[in-house]
Design an enzyme around this catalytic site. Structure first.
Site, PDB file in Angstrom:
ATOM      1  N   CYS A 415      66.305  55.898  15.810  1.00  0.00           N
ATOM      2  CA  CYS A 415      66.436  57.217  15.186  1.00  0.00           C
ATOM      3  C   CYS A 415      67.909  57.633  15.074  1.00  0.00           C
ATOM      4  O   CYS A 415      68.599  57.112  14.214  1.00  0.00           O
ATOM      5  CB  CYS A 415      65.584  58.225  15.937  1.00  0.00           C
ATOM      6  SG  CYS A 415      65.078  59.586  14.875  1.00  0.00           S
ATOM      7  N   HIS A 546      60.391  55.860  15.875  1.00  0.00           N
ATOM      8  CA  HIS A 546      60.383  55.662  17.330  1.00  0.00           C
ATOM      9  C   HIS A 546      59.354  54.600  17.720  1.00  0.00           C
ATOM     10  O   HIS A 546      58.223  54.924  18.065  1.00  0.00           O
ATOM     11  CB  HIS A 546      60.053  56.983  18.038  1.00  0.00           C
ATOM     12  CG  HIS A 546      61.142  57.984  17.927  1.00  0.00           C
ATOM     13  ND1 HIS A 546      62.173  58.060  18.841  1.00  0.00           N
ATOM     14  CD2 HIS A 546      61.384  58.935  17.002  1.00  0.00           C
ATOM     15  CE1 HIS A 546      63.002  59.027  18.481  1.00  0.00           C
ATOM     16  NE2 HIS A 546      62.547  59.575  17.367  1.00  0.00           N
ATOM     17  N   GLU A 548      59.081  52.990  20.320  1.00  0.00           N
ATOM     18  CA  GLU A 548      58.694  53.026  21.741  1.00  0.00           C
ATOM     19  C   GLU A 548      57.340  53.689  21.970  1.00  0.00           C
ATOM     20  O   GLU A 548      56.674  53.419  22.955  1.00  0.00           O
ATOM     21  CB  GLU A 548      59.784  53.725  22.569  1.00  0.00           C
ATOM     22  CG  GLU A 548      59.980  55.218  22.335  1.00  0.00           C
ATOM     23  CD  GLU A 548      60.952  55.555  21.207  1.00  0.00           C
ATOM     24  OE1 GLU A 548      61.145  54.705  20.304  1.00  0.00           O
ATOM     25  OE2 GLU A 548      61.500  56.676  21.209  1.00  0.00           O
TER      26      GLU A 548
HETATM   27  N1  GLN Z   1      68.832  64.269  15.155  1.00  0.00           N
HETATM   28  C1  GLN Z   1      68.361  63.281  14.236  1.00  0.00           C
HETATM   29  C2  GLN Z   1      67.436  63.856  13.195  1.00  0.00           C
HETATM   30  O1  GLN Z   1      66.900  64.905  13.384  1.00  0.00           O
HETATM   31  C3  GLN Z   1      67.668  62.158  14.971  1.00  0.00           C
HETATM   32  C4  GLN Z   1      66.404  62.579  15.603  1.00  0.00           C
HETATM   33  C5  GLN Z   1      65.972  61.628  16.671  1.00  0.00           C
HETATM   34  O2  GLN Z   1      66.767  60.826  17.137  1.00  0.00           O
HETATM   35  N2  GLN Z   1      64.733  61.744  17.086  1.00  0.00           N
HETATM   36  O3  GLN Z   1      67.228  63.259  12.173  1.00  0.00           O
END
Ligand code: GLN
Length: 571
Positions: A415, A546, A548
Site C-alpha cells: 500500500c 493488503h 496480509e
Molecule cells: N495513505 C495511503 C492511502 O491512503 C496508503 C494507505 C495504506 O497504506 N493503507 O492511499
C-alpha cells in the site's frame, strides 16, 4: 494457490465438515473476560472455534467491541492496533483476523459490531418508522438489535455454532448491553447458549502460589448481569494444577472438567491442541446439548494443524527482515500490534520453507533525523515497507527504498510501501525531481501518487468514516511478470484500504524508465502492482492492496512466500 476460491468452502473441506451433518439449530457461545483485559480472549475464542471446527461443525464468529466508533477505521493504530479489512470492505478489529486465520474463512460485516454500530442501526430503524410508533428504549431494543445481528450473521454463515466474543471486562459499564443480549438469548433458548469466561490467574512472586480469588470475584460480577459461566478458561503464566481447578469449580458452582487451563505458550497456534488435550470440545458440546455422537474429531485436520505448529518450532535458520514503518512506539514501548497480519503472514511463509522470520522494527523517522543510517539495511535479507498514513517519516521510507533498490536487497512494499516505491522510482530513475504524493502535498506539481477522483469529493465533505477504497477488488496480472509467477493465476482478488493511487498520467514515463506495472484493475485503469524486472533486481515488488489479510496458517500468501524465498536466497 488461488485466492479467488471461496475460502469458506475450502475451510469446510479442511475441517472435514460435510453439509449432511448440519444441525438445524444454531448454538451460541458467548465469550466474556474476567479480572482484566489483554489476556487473550480473542485467541481463546478463535481456538474454541477451531476445536469445534475440528469436530466437523460449521463454526463462525462475531466480535463485539464496546466502543462508540461505528467501526475500527477511524482509530489510530498505535492506540487500537491494526484495522482488519474484510472482503466487503468493513474496517474491523484485529481479532477478526484471528478468526479468519484460525478458521480459514472469510467473514462479513455482520460478524462485527460496536456500541456505535448497534445504536446507529436502532436509530436508523426508528427514523424509518420500523418500530411502528412504539417508544424505543435502551432495554430491550438495543440488546434485541444485537441479537438480531447475531442471528443474521449465523444465518448468512449457516453456522452450527456461533462464537460471540464480547470485548472489555466484566464489571465495566461499556459492555452491559451486550451481556444483557446474552442473557436475553439464553432465557429464550436455554439449551442453545453457553457462557465461557476467560479469566486471569496471577501467581505473585512474593506468594509463589497461583491465586484464584480474582476469578471468583469475576464470577460474582457476572452474576450481577444475571449470568453464570458454563466454562472458565484460566489464563496464567504456568499451567493450572488440579487443586486450583477443583477450587475454582467448587467456589463457582462448576465441575473440575469445566475449568480449563490456558497457560502462556510459545505460539498462539498451540492453544487449540491444549484445549483438545483437556477435552474442551466435548465439554462444550455437552453444554450446548449437541450429542457427542453426532460429531467426531477429524484427525486429518488436527494432524495438519499440529504439523503446522511443529514447523513453527523446528525451523532453526533465520531470515532477517526489516520492517520500516511508523506505528511502533508508544512511550517507551515498541508495539507491533499495528502490523499483526503482516507478522503472521511472514511467519506462515517462513515456516513453510523451514525458516524463521526474525523481524526488526525500524522507525523511518530515524533515517530523517540521522539517528540511524539507511546503509544498516545491508544487514538484512529483506526489507518491507507496510501501509501507513500521513506525512511523518515519509522521506525516511523513500530513502530506505532507494537504498534497497540500488543495493538489490529484496523489497516488498504494501500500500503506502508501493506508493512510496513509485515516488522514489520517479524521482531517481525517471528524473521527475519533484515527484511526491497528494497525501503529503495536495498542491505539488508532480503528483506521481494522486487522489482517487471519488475520494476528493468525500474529503471535501468531511466524510472520513468507512469512505476509502475498501475491500476486495480484482486485479489482472501481466503474463510472465513476477506477480503472475508468484500467484500462478491471471486474476487475483485482494483487499484494499486507500485513498490515493499511482497516478495513471505518469505510468508511461515510469515504464520507460524501467518500472513494470504488472497488475491493474480489470479495466486497466488503476495500477495495482509494480515490480522491477529480474535482471535489474532479485525481488522488488509493491502492491496497492493488503495481501496480509488473506494469508492463512496452512495456506500462506504467495507474495509473502516469494519474498521469504528471495530473502533466504540472499542469505
Ligand atoms: N495513505 C495511503 C492511502 O491512503 C496508503 C494507505 C495504506 O497504506 N493503507 O492511499
Amino acid at each position: 494457490m488461488k485466492h479467488k476460491a471461496s475460502q469458506t468452502k475450502k475451510a469446510q473441506k479442511n475441517s472435514g465438515f460435510s453439509s449432511s451433518k448440519k444441525s438445524t439449530r444454531t448454538k451460541y457461545i458467548f465469550v466474556v473476560g474476567g479480572v482484566m483485559s489483554g489476556v487473550g480472549k480473542g485467541v481463546t475464542s478463535s481456538s474454541i472455534a477451531k476445536i469445534l471446527q475440528f469436530r466437523g461443525l460449521r463454526v463462525s464468529a462475531i466480535k463485539i467491541d464496546p466502543y462508540v466508533n461505528v467501526d475500527a477505521g477511524t482509530m489510530n493504530p498505535t492506540e487500537h492496533g491494526e484495522v482488519f479489512v474484510l472482503d466487503d470492505g468493513y474496517e474491523t478489529d484485529q481479532d477478526m483476523g484471528n478468526y479468519e486465520r484460525f478458521l480459514n474463512t472469510s467473514l462479513s460485516r455482520d460478524s462485527y459490531m460496536t456500541t456505535g454500530s448497534v445504536y446507529l442501526n436502532v436509530i436508523q430503524k426508528e427514523r424509518a418508522l420500523k418500530y411502528k410508533g412504539k417508544c424505543v428504549d435502551v432495554v430491550p431494543h438495543v440488546p434485541l438489535s444485537v441479537i438480531d445481528q447475531i442471528k443474521r450473521a449465523a444465518k448468512k454463515e449457516q453456522a452450527d455454532v456461533m462464537i460471540i466474543e464480547i470485548g472489555g471486562t466484566l464489571g465495566e459499564y461499556q459492555n452491559i448491553l451486550f451481556l444483557e443480549a446474552a442473557r436475553m438469548l439464553r432465557v429464550k433458548q436455554p439449551r442453545d447458549v453457553a457462557m465461557v469466561m476467560v479469566s486471569y490467574l496471577p501467581t505473585p512472586k512474593t506468594v509463589g502460589e497461583m491465586k484464584t480469588k480474582p476469578t471468583q470475584y469475576a464470577v460474582r460480577t457476572m452474576a450481577q448481569s444475571g449470568l453464570a459461566p458454563d466454562i472458565i478458561v484460566g489464563r496464567s503464566e504456568i499451567p493450572m494444577d488440579d487443586k486450583r481447578k477443583e477450587k475454582i469449580a467448587f467456589s463457582c458452582s462448576l465441575q473440575p472438567e469445566d475449568i480449563i487451563s490456558a497457560p502462556d505458550l510459545e505460539s498462539i497456534y498451540d492453544i487449540p491442541g491444549v484445549f483438545l488435550d483437556q477435552q474442551l470440545d466435548k465439554q462444550i458440546l455437552g453444554k450446548l446439548n449437541i450429542p457427542i455422537s453426532n460429531t467426531r474429531r477429524n484427525s486429518r485436520a488436527i494432524h495438519a494443524w499440529r504439523d503446522f505448529v511443529t514447523s513453527s518450532k523446528t525451523a532453526k535458520k533465520e531470515v532477517k527482515i526489516a520492517v520500516v514503518g511508523k506505528y511502533f512506539d508508544t512511550g517507551d514501548f515498541v508495539l507491533s500490534d499495528a502490523y499483526i497480519s503482516i507478522i503472521e503472514a511472514l511467519k506462515y511463509s517462513a515456516y513453510k520453507q523451514e525458516v524463521k522470520a526474525k523481524l526488526t522494527w525500524i522507525n523511518s523517522k530515524d533515517y530523517e533525523t540521522g539517528k540511524r543510517k539507511v546503509s544498516e539495511l545491508k544487514k538484512y535479507d529483506g526489507v518491507l515497507v507496510p501501509g501507513g498514513f500521513g506525512s511523518s517519516g515519509i522521506e525516511g521510507k523513500i530513502h530506505a527504498i532507494k537504498y534497497v533498490r540500488e543495493n538489490k536487497i529484496p523489497y516488498f512494499g504494501i500500500c503506502y510501501g508501493m506508493q512510496l516505491a513509485s515516488v522514489e522510482f520517479a524521482r531517481n530513475m525517471a528524473n521527475i525531481k519533484g515527484a511526491t504524493t497528494y497525501e503529503i502535498n495536495p498542491r505539488a506539481e508532480e503528483q506521481v501518487v494522486t487522489i482517487l477522483p471519488e475520494q476528493k469529493k468525500k474529503l471535501e465533505n468531511g466524510d472520513y468514516g468507512g469512505s476509502m477504497r475498501l475491500g476486495a477488488y480484482d486485479a489482472k496480472l501481466m503474463k510472465g511478470s513476477l506477480a503472475a509467477k508468484l500467484y500462478g493465476t491471471e486474476t487475483v482478488s485482494e483487499r484494499h484500504r486507500h485513498r490515493y493511487e499511482l497516478n495513471p498520467a505518469y505510468t508511461d514515463r515510469l515504464e520507460e524508465a524501467g518500472l513494470v506495472i504488472s497488475g491493474t484493475s480489470p479495466d486497466g485503469k488503476l495500477p495495482e502492482i509494480i515490480e522491477l524486472p529480474k535482471k535489474e533486481h532479485p525481488f522488488f515488488i509493491g502492491v496497492q492492496y493488503h495481501p496480509e489479510f488473506k494469508a492463512r496458517p496452512l495456506d500462506p500468501h504467495p507474495i509473502f512466500t516469494g519474498f521469504i524465498k528471495a530473502a533466504k536466497k540472499r542469505q
